[in-house]
Design a protein around this motif. Structure first.
Motif, short mmCIF file in Angstrom:
data_model
loop_
_atom_site.label_atom_id
_atom_site.label_comp_id
_atom_site.label_asym_id
_atom_site.label_seq_id
_atom_site.Cartn_x
_atom_site.Cartn_y
_atom_site.Cartn_z
N GLN A 1 0.83 -1.20 0.00
CA GLN A 1 0.00 0.00 0.00
C GLN A 1 0.87 1.26 0.00
O GLN A 1 0.58 2.23 -0.70
CB GLN A 1 -0.94 0.00 1.20
N PHE A 2 1.95 1.25 0.78
CA PHE A 2 2.87 2.38 0.81
C PHE A 2 3.46 2.63 -0.58
O PHE A 2 3.52 3.77 -1.04
CB PHE A 2 4.00 2.11 1.83
N CYS A 3 3.87 1.57 -1.26
CA CYS A 3 4.44 1.71 -2.60
C CYS A 3 3.41 2.24 -3.59
O CYS A 3 3.73 3.08 -4.44
CB CYS A 3 5.01 0.37 -3.07
N GLU A 4 2.17 1.77 -3.47
CA GLU A 4 1.10 2.23 -4.36
C GLU A 4 0.76 3.70 -4.14
O GLU A 4 0.45 4.43 -5.08
CB GLU A 4 -0.16 1.38 -4.16
N LYS A 5 0.81 4.17 -2.89
CA LYS A 5 0.43 5.54 -2.55
C LYS A 5 1.64 6.48 -2.42
O LYS A 5 1.49 7.60 -1.96
CB LYS A 5 -0.35 5.55 -1.24
N PHE A 6 2.79 6.01 -2.85
CA PHE A 6 4.02 6.77 -2.66
C PHE A 6 3.89 8.20 -3.17
O PHE A 6 4.25 9.15 -2.50
CB PHE A 6 5.20 6.08 -3.35
N GLY A 7 3.34 8.37 -4.37
CA GLY A 7 3.21 9.69 -4.96
C GLY A 7 2.35 10.64 -4.15
O GLY A 7 2.58 11.85 -4.13
N GLU A 8 1.36 10.10 -3.44
CA GLU A 8 0.49 10.92 -2.61
C GLU A 8 1.17 11.34 -1.31
O GLU A 8 0.83 12.37 -0.71
CB GLU A 8 -0.78 10.15 -2.26
#
Length: 88
Positions: free
Chosen positions: A11-18
């Protein structure tokens, strides 16, 4: 968000940009790593590539290193400290 499991790492990797700052060419999160007396920077490029760069008092990486989930897990204490500051 706090990293407690492999699913949290994903989840952290998926939301990194945010969660990260943008410098015009990549998203990045610069973290103070007090345990190693330095800075750990995670970066994500527009193609989704995650890298890291460590700069500590006694050594630093010459090049950015590719990042996998196990690397995020390894540094979860530092990452969680950052996540706690942005969640409040």
């Amino acid at each position: 968000m706090i990293i407690r499991s492999k699913a949290d790492v994903e989840q952290f990797c998926e939301k990194f940009g945010e969660l990260a700052s943008w410098d015009g060419s990549k998203h990045y999160i610069a973290l103070a790593d007090e345990e190693n007396n330095g800075t750990l920077t995670f970066m994500q490029y527009p193609d989704g590539t995650l890298t890291a760069h460590r700069k500590y008092q006694t050594f630093w990486d010459i090049n950015e290193l590719p990042v996998e989930g196990k690397d995020i897990w390894r540094y979860r204490k530092v990452v969680n400290s950052y996540l706690k500051t942005i969640n409040n």
